[in-house]
Write a protein that holds these residues in place. Structure first.
Motif, PDB file in Angstrom:
ATOM      1  N   VAL A 155       0.839  -1.205   0.000  1.00 55.20           N
ATOM      2  CA  VAL A 155       0.000   0.000   0.000  1.00 55.20           C
ATOM      3  C   VAL A 155       0.872   1.252   0.000  1.00 55.20           C
ATOM      4  O   VAL A 155       0.606   2.213  -0.721  1.00 55.20           O
ATOM      5  CB  VAL A 155      -0.949  -0.009   1.214  1.00 55.20           C
ATOM      6  CG1 VAL A 155      -1.625   1.343   1.377  1.00 55.20           C
ATOM      7  CG2 VAL A 155      -1.988  -1.100   1.062  1.00 55.20           C
ATOM      8  N   GLU A 194      -0.233   2.372  -3.887  1.00 59.86           N
ATOM      9  CA  GLU A 194      -1.567   2.027  -3.405  1.00 59.86           C
ATOM     10  C   GLU A 194      -2.459   1.511  -4.529  1.00 59.86           C
ATOM     11  O   GLU A 194      -3.183   0.529  -4.348  1.00 59.86           O
ATOM     12  CB  GLU A 194      -2.205   3.259  -2.731  1.00 59.86           C
ATOM     13  CG  GLU A 194      -3.479   2.900  -2.031  1.00 59.86           C
ATOM     14  CD  GLU A 194      -3.844   3.897  -0.943  1.00 59.86           C
ATOM     15  OE1 GLU A 194      -3.034   4.791  -0.655  1.00 59.86           O
ATOM     16  OE2 GLU A 194      -4.931   3.755  -0.387  1.00 59.86           O
ATOM     17  N   SER A 244      -6.773  -1.703   0.661  1.00 61.27           N
ATOM     18  CA  SER A 244      -5.841  -0.722   1.226  1.00 61.27           C
ATOM     19  C   SER A 244      -6.487   0.044   2.377  1.00 61.27           C
ATOM     20  O   SER A 244      -5.826   0.420   3.336  1.00 61.27           O
ATOM     21  CB  SER A 244      -5.375   0.244   0.140  1.00 61.27           C
ATOM     22  OG  SER A 244      -6.432   1.081  -0.254  1.00 61.27           O
TER      23      SER A 244
END
Ligand SMILES: Nc1ncnc2c1ncn2[C@@H]1O[C@H](COP(=O)(O)OP(=O)(O)OP(=O)(O)O)[C@@H](O)[C@H]1O
Ligand SMILES: Nc1ncnc2c1ncn2[C@@H]1O[C@H](COP(=O)(O)OP(=O)(O)OP(=O)(O)O)[C@@H](O)[C@H]1O
Ligand SMILES: [Mg+2]
Ligand SMILES: [Mg+2]
Lengths: 326, 317, 306, 502
Positions: free
Chosen positions: B192, B196, B206
């Motif tokens: 992440v 992301e 995420s």
């Protein structure tokens, strides 16, 4: 007006464009709302004297917020304004016995410009995030203040110095006038000068700005220098207000400043914002703090309300403008 | 030989510089490198260190947590107050739960709603400061039976000669390092933080990952509050003020990137320890307290710059 | 309405219509200030006056704003516990020019501001620091090495408790050497950390410690306990005893401090404010007692509730 | 006036690890449109950026109007009259159209104060000359992609450029807009402006250009007159072989239906999309950029939310999945943008490979690094990925090798359906054909494959069946003998009545 804040609407109906304008400037609605609420809640709120106080009190964070807005539209942040302010305040008082009032004030101003320049240069040359650079400065410059003041609060010898800022134009103190003048001036810079438009271009799309031949590094250095200088202006005004340089002056003011600017609607990631918004944010904050004091709310309520309002503003902003960020 | 040295400097420049600093101080004061002093320093950094372990998770996802200082204050007040009311065990459970809950609030706001973490945790900082004053009514709290509570263990006792808070800090760091390095959750965090969008395309939730990093940050702040409460046997309403900056400075100094995706617990431990030794070393050398701030400034800039320069293969951006 | 006994004059208007604004240093930061704020509110309620108690969080500039805001409501009197000796003079000057009497409480305001205030009440920080110097000097028999744990530099209290202590030491106990003096920012945990470092640095050289307040003194005692010292090995002297410090003194860890009551402090300030609100003359300076407290006489004092 | 405006001699430019330009020579004449073609990564953009002052060449010289010059920066280039219209839009969305036209070169007085009236008037003039339907005060962020493109083109008008470089200008334009652009180009041409035109679309090249220069791996393969050449010759120059034996099509042996979509819609992006794909089948999705193909597959995969539509997986209707569910079912999406959506650039190949299937490489949430490493090695060898080790950050790899890791990361869990969105973008010739072979191989193993591509030969070469999309709708479907270039071009440009999608 053709600045970025007002050329938004593509909508055809006048009603639609009003809505558009409000969505992009919701801070004024917020400010109006707080003013109405406090006017109803406290008989002392809507008095000339109190309005005058709000303007003056807001002006300090306001002047910091002007510089912060410039830096933030650039997509950067400056956490060191509180410390720079304290140093300028200390120098402009501490040097008075040595070189006289106005030269001391000038040196104070220079110190802010120099530290801002250092911040900007470090950001531009190293490629470090300004958060890191100015976090370091926030810690270090406060150290400088203590070294310079020898841990003591420095006092002016001649209290006439504190009367300098006591000039009033009706309810407007010199400080408030200076804030408003500076805000308008920088709004003009933003909307009408090459440097101002560069600020948006750099914060909005740094690649495009670079590809268009804008000297991004020099540009950022200038904005950090401006921010530092304005912090020094704030420090000098504070020295005139208090007649004293506290080594702890301006502690956590950087946070209030960021809060005011973000509350106004200027985008943390850069490219979007204006001094109008910042003025709105600054006065909303000042009204909130003043109003809560007039209502005799305990300190903890003030702190909690501030936190809640800020989050509310973020949620509103997100909901209204669908601006994704993390 | 020269190449080897260059490589060493490039990869571990920070450690080398730190060693030079340690040697420098040690030459000037005998006490500095004594076992006692080293343990003292480690004990002193165990509170910020504990918090930094949790905040590192947050920073690795590319977010910030500025609320931990105020949270520490609140949780210390809670642990001390609850100790008097419900006994040590309940107090600890309540504190850790409260820490997780506060972290979860941050987590929802930043992770699920997607608000800017700087502003959210700044708002939380203010809010929690208010909450502390509300909870404590403004007055200080003390542990009333400080003499005979086993709660004193966390701040004051030693295990095989090593102070318990140091053991707790290092244990937490070890667990965290394990989680980050060897578990799927750790991998998700790096994913992440590193990218992301790509992580979402890889089926990673995420928002959930970010949420949990804040819970962890709250949890370690709760643990830090237990150490703090036990060490001090009381709490002031300002006791954690400004700790968020020390924590962040330590993490940054270690070289964990604020943009997320790169860094480690080991680096955080190193960064926090460096801050501790710098402060201690300067005090031992007799410098005024605030000189350490100047040094911290310089060290942060130099260390991060070197780190960045080494990564990009060029000094200037 | 009957005037209370302590007033010493006539009430110009009923107490219930009397409005006072109070701004306290930083109730969040220690027990004394919290108790002071609490008492101020409770006592105002008891008297039935309208009082506003504000907390500037130790920031002179915020306190400046608060004085302005309160003054704009035309109160009958203001009580200011100044966060800074001089920084508030312009605000107080402004209030006094608007005919709002201001009294300062607990910490005095700088020379230049004295003419704008109607009176000052509270303990004498300087005298306390001198007392502490005496207690520590005597406990060490006039010779030895000491370390100092300071409050956050820059504030009035810190400055007075430092300078007056040092002056007294230099004058009366020339053979006592000050090994080091550093700040712990009024923070108990930081005081503990600082003392640990002192112990590492100076080891057994340290004979005595002076901490600016009891809260930090407690941190010092924690460090001593942690280092395996026995009560009395190192003499710990502070200013302004807290409840926990009272316990520690009975255990022998504390060698000297002074009693200063936030209750007396707050009540005196409010009474004085009501006096000036009613146009009654008050002395320029009214002190509260700050007797020395030592292990010998500690039983004569009640355990402080703050 | 010389017969050459701008000449480039032996320009060389090296990036760390890549020789982007290798002794390139090239010239532009007044009033001509000069095409620059070559595969992705051939160095076209680099060459043009060098002319526009964005890169400094390592060697060689640039002659402008017969005199050697150094183009110090983009501003200097523009002032000289050399204007680059970027491949990726290079605009500031928050600024007005006028300000974007003069970005960084606003008319100001000595003190840096904008001459707003001059700015507006000049911009308005430039916009009018181009026949743009919007004024100079509009905020660029509110304009459509095509309109934004026009803003960039307006710079040429505003700066009275002598040389205008278009780097893939039609990438996001509709036919109408393209016609308008070509009109603009012809206008410029008639004024004696020299134009460089970069594009991957051969029809455009043959339509508008006068000469063609082919670049390959940073070297000039030759310059020819457009009138005297044909597509085959150019292709051969570009990739070294003709296309016929370049694509491999999987045997057409289809099994059960794997995925069926009906009436899938996403407001503003696409509407009412229906199709199905079977085991062993390669389904091509063809359309111009912006047709909405990526959005369709992203919605099916679950990274976007749909406004409506139904989904069948292996014959059973299921609710629209989240990405996690899609992956667990056996769906794989190789996304369009490898750097933004495909890879965590600072991770190594090993960690990237396992990222979507962490549960397969762990027991009880603890990573099984041995298994992870084994899988990494298997695919690294199978796909012949060049790395220095499993933990070398993929950011350091070449585009082709990066793309192979994106493939590895999806193949390692044996998916039942693999969707490839522009799988060969930015990939060198060798790897490109390797990927085509892989697609065939996967289909023959029984996977269902969906391939999105903007390259017509690729779509035709690998697919059994092709759907064409235009402006967010499926407009036609072709298979067997219907798979011809003419049909596809016809379908995306003329939008004939919808052919049955089965
Ligand atoms: N700034 C840079 N740093 C390092 N390598 C670069 C840089 N810019 C381009 N390259 C490399 O140089 C080579 C040529 O790239 P260029 O962008 O010129 O290709 P192109 O012909 O324009 O391709 P496309 O058709 O995809 O636009 C590629 O291998 C690319 O990866
Ligand atoms: N370069 C661009 N910048 C901004 N928006 C774009 C761009 N290209 C396309 N769009 C918008 O995105 C939507 C769908 O575009 P998308 O790129 O996903 O289509 P596509 O068919 O997948 O094309 P390709 O895969 O070739 O890029 C369209 O509405 C279009 O207006
Ligand atoms: Mg290109
Ligand atoms: Mg697409």
């Amino acid at each position: 007006m053709t600045d970025a804040t007002t050329t938004s609407s593509q909508s055809t109906s006048p009603f639609g464009s009003v809505i558009q304008w409000l969505l992009r400037n919701h801070i004024w609605v917020f400010l109006a709302l707080t003013i109405v609420v406090f006017s109803l809640a406290s008989p002392y709120f809507l008095t000339v004297k109190n309005m005058s106080n709000i303007l003056t009190q807001g002006a300090f964070i306001g002047i910091l917020a002007i510089g912060m807005t410039m830096v933030m539209i650039d997509g950067e942040i400056d956490l060191s304004v509180g410390a720079i302010l304290a140093l300028a305040c200390a120098l402009s008082i501490g040097l008075q016995p040595v070189i006289g009032s106005w030269p001391a004030v000038f040196v104070g101003l220079l110190s802010g410009a120099a530290l801002g320049f250092v911040n900007g240069t470090l950001v531009a040359l190293s490629g470090m995030h300004s958060f890191i650079v100015t976090l370091g400065a926030l810690i270090g410059i406060r150290g400088l203040v203590f070294v310079y003041t020898g841990e003591n609060a420095l006092m002016v010898e001649d209290f006439a110095y504190t009367e300098i800022a006591e000039v009033y134009l009706g309810p407007l103190s010199l400080t408030a006038m200076l804030f408003i003048a500076l805000a308008l001036f920088f709004q003009w810079i933003l909307s009408s000068t090459r440097h101002g438009r560069e600020t948006y271009a750099v914060g909005d799309n740094i690649e495009a700005a670079h590809d268009a031949g804008i000297n991004v590094k020099r540009h950022k250095i200038i904005n950090f220098t401006l921010c530092g200088t304005l912090a020094a202006v704030c420090g000098i005004l504070l020295s005139m207000r208090l007649g004293t340089a506290e080594p702890n002056a301006g502690k956590v003011w950087e946070l209030w400043t960021i809060i005011a600017v973000v509350l106004g609607g200027t985008r943390l990631q850069g490219g979007y914002g204006s001094m109008w918004m910042t003025i709105g944010g600054v006065f909303t904050l000042a009204v909130l703090r003043n109003g809560l004091r007039l209502l005799n709310t305990p300190n903890y309520v003030e702190l909690m309300v501030m936190g809640a309002v800020l989050i509310l503003a973020l949620v509103l902003d997100k909901a209204l403008n669908h601006r994704g960020d993390h | 030989m020269q190449d080897a040295l260059k490589g060493l400097l490039r990869r571990h420049g920070l450690i080398v510089a730190f060693m030079v600093f340690l040697a420098g101080v040690a030459l000037n004061t005998d006490a500095f490198l004594s076992a006692g002093n080293i343990l003292d320093v480690l004990r002193q950094v165990s509170i910020t260190g504990m918090m930094a372990v949790g905040v590192t998770f947050v920073v690795l996802t590319g977010r910030l947590d500025l609320s931990v200082g105020s949270m520490l204050t609140l949780l210390t007040v809670i642990v001390v107050d609850q100790h008097n009311q419900s006994g040590p065990l309940m107090a600890m459970i309540i504190t850790l739960a409260a820490g997780c809950a506060l972290g979860a609030i941050n987590g929802v706001l930043v992770g699920y709603i997607g608000l800017n973490s700087l502003i959210v945790t700044l708002a939380m900082l203010s809010f929690l400061q208010g909450l502390v004053l509300f909870y404590s009514g403004g007055s200080n709290v003390n542990i009333t039976n400080a003499q005979d509570t086993w709660f004193a263990v966390f701040g004051r006792a030693s295990l095989f000669g090593i102070p318990v808070p140091v053991v707790m800090f290092l244990a937490a760091a070890a667990v965290a390092a394990f989680v980050l390095k060897f578990t799927t959750f750790g991998r998700q965090i790096y994913g992440v933080g590193g990218n992301e969008t790509a992580s979402v395309f890889s089926g990673i939730d995420s928002r959930r990952a970010v949420f949990w990093t804040y819970v962890i940050s709250g949890l370690t702040t709760g643990l830090a509050a237990i150490i703090m409460g036990s060490r001090v046997m009381g709490a002031q309403n300002t006791i954690g003020q400004g700790y968020e900056l020390t924590v962040l400075a330590g993490i940054i100094l270690g070289g964990t990137s604020l943009l997320g995706g790169s860094g480690s617990i080991g680096r955080t431990v190193l960064g926090i320890a460096m801050l501790g030794f710098i402060q201690n070393g300067l005090l031992l050398l007799g410098f005024p307290y605030y000189v350490q701030w100047l040094v911290t400034w310089a060290v942060i800039i130099i260390a991060v710059w070197i780190d960045l320069g080494a990564k990009r293969g060029r000094i200037f951006a | 309405e009957d005037a209370p006994d302590w007033l010493g004059g006539e009430l110009k208007k009923p107490l219930s219509e009397t409005r006072i604004g109070i701004t306290v240093l930083y109730p969040g930061s220690n027990a004394y200030q919290a108790k002071y704020a609490e008492t101020a509110e409770a006592y105002s309620a008891e008297l039935g006056i309208q009082a506003t108690v504000m907390d500037p969080q130790g920031d002179p500039s915020t306190q400046f704003d608060q004085i302005q805001d309160m003054a704009s409501q035309n109160p009958d009197a203001l009580v200011v516990w100044p966060t800074s000796q001089n920084a508030l003079i312009p605000a107080i000057r402004e209030a006094s020019r608007n005919d709002i009497p201001v009294i300062t409480s607990n910490s005095p305001i700088g020379e230049a501001g004295r003419r704008y205030i109607a009176g000052h009440t509270g303990p004498d920080d300087c005298a306390q620091a001198e007392q502490s110097a005496e207690m520590l000097g005597d406990a060490l028999g006039g010779a030895g090495n000491i370390v100092v744990v300071e409050g956050t530099p820059g504030y009035t209290v810190s400055i007075l408790r430092k300078n007056c202590f040092l002056d007294k030491m230099a004058d009366a106990y020339p053979d006592i050497e000050i090994l080091a003096s550093q700040t712990a920012e009024w923070n108990r945990e930081k005081a503990q950390t600082l003392m640990e470092t002192y112990l590492t640095q100076f080891g057994d050289e340290i004979d005595g410690v002076y901490a600016f307040d009891d809260g930090m003194g407690l941190g010092v005692v924690s460090a001593l306990q942690g280092a395996g010292k026995e009560p009395g090995d190192i003499k710990v002297v502070t200013c302004n005893q807290f409840g926990e410090g009272w316990d520690k003194m009975k255990e022998g860890w504390m060698t000297g401090t002074n009693k200063q009551s936030p209750i007396d402090d707050a009540i005196l300030a409010i009474q004085t404010a009501i006096k000036v609100a009613n146009g009654i003359e008050v002395p320029a300076l009214q002190g509260i007692e700050t007797p020395k407290v030592t292990p010998e006489n500690v039983d004569e004092f009640e355990r402080p509730t703050w | 006036m010389t017969d050459v405006i701008l000449e480039v001699r032996d320009i060389t430019k090296t990036f760390p690890g890549v020789k982007a330009l290798d002794a390139v020579s090239f010239d532009i004449r007044p009033g001509e449109v000069h095409a620059l073609v070559g595969e992705n990564g051939a160095g076209k953009s680099t060459l043009m950026k060098t002319l526009a002052g964005l890169h400094q060449p390592d060697g060689g010289e640039i002659l402008y109007m017969g005199k050697p010059i150094t183009v110090a920066g983009p501003l200097e280039a523009r002032q000289e009259g050399i204007l680059l219209i970027h491949q990726e839009l290079s605009l500031s969305p928050e600024l007005s159209v006028a300000e974007n036209i003069y970005l960084g070169a606003w008319p100001t007085n000595r003190f840096g104060v904008l001459k707003k009236r001059e700015l507006r008037q000049n911009s308005a003039k430039a916009l009018k000359a181009l026949g743009c339907g919007f004024g100079p005060d509009v905020r660029v962020g509110t304009l459509s992609v095509a309109m934004q493109q026009m803003v960039e083109i307006a710079r040429a008008e505003a700066f009275r450029a002598n040389v205008v470089i278009f780097d893939e200008p039609t990438a996001s334009l509709t036919d109408n807009e393209k016609d308008q652009l070509f009109q603009t180009i012809r206008n410029l041409k008639s004024k004696g402006v020299g134009i460089v035109y970069i594009s991957h679309k051969m029809d455009e090249i043959f339509d508008i250009t006068d000469r063609i220069t082919v670049l390959r791996d940073g070297q000039v393969q030759g310059t020819v007159d457009t009138a005297g050449t044909d597509l085959n010759q150019i292709t051969r120059m570009m990739i070294g072989r003709t296309l016929d034996n370049y694509f491999v099509k999987a045997k057409a042996e289809f099994g059960e239906e794997v995925l069926r979509v009906e009436g899938l819609s996403n407001k503003g992006l696409f509407r009412d999309v229906s199709f199905s794909v079977r085991q062993g089948e390669v389904l091509g999705l063809y359309g111009l950029v912006g047709a909405g193909r990526s959005e369709v597959v992203e919605t099916i995969f679950g990274v976007r939310k749909a406004d409506g539509g139904k989904l069948w997986w292996n014959g059973a209707e299921i609710p629209l999945p989240t990405p996690r569910q899609s992956i667990d079912m056996g769906m794989a999406l190789v996304p369009e943008s490898r750097k933004e959506q495909g890879l965590v650039l600072m991770m190594g190949g090993r960690e990237n490979t396992s990222l979507p299937h962490l549960q397969l490489f762990s027991s009880g949430s603890i990573m099984d690094k041995k298994k992870e490493l084994e899988t990494y090695r298997k695919y690294q060898e199978a796909l012949a990925i060049k790395t220095t080790g499993p933990d070398q950050a993929v950011s350091q790899l070449s585009g082709g090798n990066q793309q192979k890791f994106v493939l590895a990361k999806w193949l390692c869990a044996n998916p039942k359906l693999i969707i490839l969105d522009e799988p060969t973008r930015g990939i060198d010739v060798g790897s490109k054909s390797a990927i085509h072979e892989l697609i065939a191989e996967l289909a023959e193993k029984g996977l269902a494959v969906i391939v999105i591509s903007s390259e017509m030969p690729e779509v035709l070469g690998v697919s059994h069946r092709v759907l064409t999309m235009s402006e967010g709708a499926v407009v036609a479907a072709f298979e067997g003998d219907g798979l011809t270039e003419e049909n596809l071009i016809d379908a995306v440009s003329h939008q004939p009545a919808s052919v049955a999608a089965e």
